[in-house]
Design an enzyme around this catalytic site. Structure first.
Site, PDB file in Angstrom:
ATOM      1  N   LYS A   1       0.840  -1.206   0.000  1.00  0.00           N
ATOM      2  CA  LYS A   1       0.000   0.000   0.000  1.00  0.00           C
ATOM      3  C   LYS A   1       0.873   1.254   0.000  1.00  0.00           C
ATOM      4  O   LYS A   1       0.601   2.223  -0.709  1.00  0.00           O
ATOM      5  CB  LYS A   1      -0.920  -0.019   1.234  1.00  0.00           C
TER       6      LYS A   1
ATOM      7  N   GLN B   1      -4.737  -1.518   9.745  1.00  0.00           N
ATOM      8  CA  GLN B   1      -4.454  -2.803   9.102  1.00  0.00           C
ATOM      9  C   GLN B   1      -5.023  -3.941   9.970  1.00  0.00           C
ATOM     10  O   GLN B   1      -4.674  -4.067  11.141  1.00  0.00           O
ATOM     11  CB  GLN B   1      -2.932  -2.968   8.909  1.00  0.00           C
TER      12      GLN B   1
ATOM     13  N   ASP C   1     -11.195   2.802   4.588  1.00  0.00           N
ATOM     14  CA  ASP C   1     -11.602   1.406   4.384  1.00  0.00           C
ATOM     15  C   ASP C   1     -13.124   1.244   4.486  1.00  0.00           C
ATOM     16  O   ASP C   1     -13.653   0.173   4.200  1.00  0.00           O
ATOM     17  CB  ASP C   1     -10.925   0.517   5.435  1.00  0.00           C
TER      18      ASP C   1
END
Ligand code: NAP
Length: 313
Positions: free
Chosen positions: A66, A111, A134
């Site tokens: 990422k 994460q 997200d």
């Protein structure tokens, strides 16, 4: 036909780089003064902060991928935070609150998975929903769930997704289907898996795009009987090569989200028996090189989107 997620992700990242470069040029400080738009400081770039707790090798690999994609587009990741395995939940919350309050951060990603001792729901709910890139904050999930009816009332059919942050993997799947002009409206879609990360949000997105959606899970019976009727199959179970050729309607589009290590070969495989299914399906994603790269591209796209919205770029 192979649905080449890697190629599409590359072209999305290239376009994003151009978009960021052009937007920053157009908003040189001298051009901003006469408007009500937020002041964009010289050198300020779109900024993604990744919060990683612990040192799981797979998580570290994902974070590295990422970060690389971000730097390719000109997205700053310098506010990312790496915390030790043994930090307390309160320390994670404090780190997130710091990023929430930091005006230079446009997007925050925690994460997953977090260490088992931590309350994942509580931590995700701490993220400022406007930076929750997200889309896992309960309010963003709620907006996504409610969006279909809102869009129908506003008669804004077509590319029907809320303007808020939405989960990256499902967004990547929709982007892939659209790129290859695979029709969704009126089609039968079967989603294998109902997780908050993939199965549930992709089911909602397909529904909002007017597919007739069946969601299957570990307690579903006669799975094959459902799947064989589907025009679109989304496999997100985490079960290596579980979807067999006999389950697939000839010509169907098969999107394999799974990332598993094959117990036989030790290689990376999806949830679909690729060799056999590709002989029956009309369209199929490979693993690797299918949905994975698009997840990353969508993360960067949503970060850039948040930045552009904030500064009216
Ligand atoms: P998860 O949280 O473990 O959820 C798996 C889902 O599959 C659950 O809803 C489970 O049902 C369902 N399931 C299990 N066995 C099944 C069966 N035999 N038939 C039908 N449904 C079944 O996993 P996840 O986070 O959604 O991830 C799924 C896979 O996608 C994993 O391999 C993961 O590594 C991969 N993934 C890939 C990306 C990417 O970018 N490519 C992103 C995220 C995840 P229950 O709800 O009943 O338990």
């Amino acid at each position: 036909m192979l649905l080449n997620g890697k190629q599409l992700a590359d072209s999305i990242l290239n376009s994003l780089k151009t978009r960021v470069d052009d937007a920053l040029k157009a908003r040189a400080p001298s051009t901003a003064s006469s408007t009500n738009r937020l002041f964009l400081a010289p050198g300020r770039k779109p900024c993604l902060a990744v919060v990683q707790v612990g040192h799981r090798p797979d998580s570290s690999r994902y974070v590295e991928t990422k970060t690389k994609a971000a730097s390719r587009v000109g997205v700053d990741t310098s506010f990312s935070v790496k915390l030790a395995d043994n930090v307390s939940e309160a320390e994670v919350v404090e780190a997130i609150q710091g990023l929430n309050a930091n005006p230079e951060v446009d997007a925050i990603l925690v994460q997953l998975p977090l260490p088992r001792s931590m309350d994942q729901e509580k931590i995700l709910a701490c993220i400022d929903m406007s930076k929750d890139v997200d889309g896992f904050h309960p309010a963003n999930m709620g907006l996504l769930a409610r969006w279909g009816e809102v869009a129908r009332q506003q008669a804004s059919q077509g590319n029907s997704l809320p303007r808020s942050n939405v989960p990256c993997t499902p967004l990547g799947i929709i982007t892939l289907l659209d790129h290859y002009s695979i029709p969704i409206a009126g089609k039968r879609a079967v989603v294998l898996g109902r997780s908050n990360i993939v199965g549930l949000p992709i089911s909602l997105m397909l529904l909002h795009r007017d597919a007739s959606v069946t969601v299957l899970h570990s307690k579903s019976l006669q799975v094959e009987e459902h799947v064989v009727q589907a025009d679109i199959v989304i496999a997100a179970m985490g079960k290596p090569q579980a979807v067999k050729a006999s389950w697939i309607k000839p010509g169907a589009a098969v999107v394999d989200v799974g990332i598993n290590v094959s117990p036989q070969t030790g290689k990376l495989v999806g949830d679909v028996d690729f060799e056999a299914v590709s002989k029956v399906a009309g369209y199929i994603t490979p693993v690797p090189g299918g949905v994975g790269p698009l997840t990353v591209a969508m993360l960067i796209q949503s970060t850039v989107h948040n930045f552009c919205v904030k500064y009216s770029l």
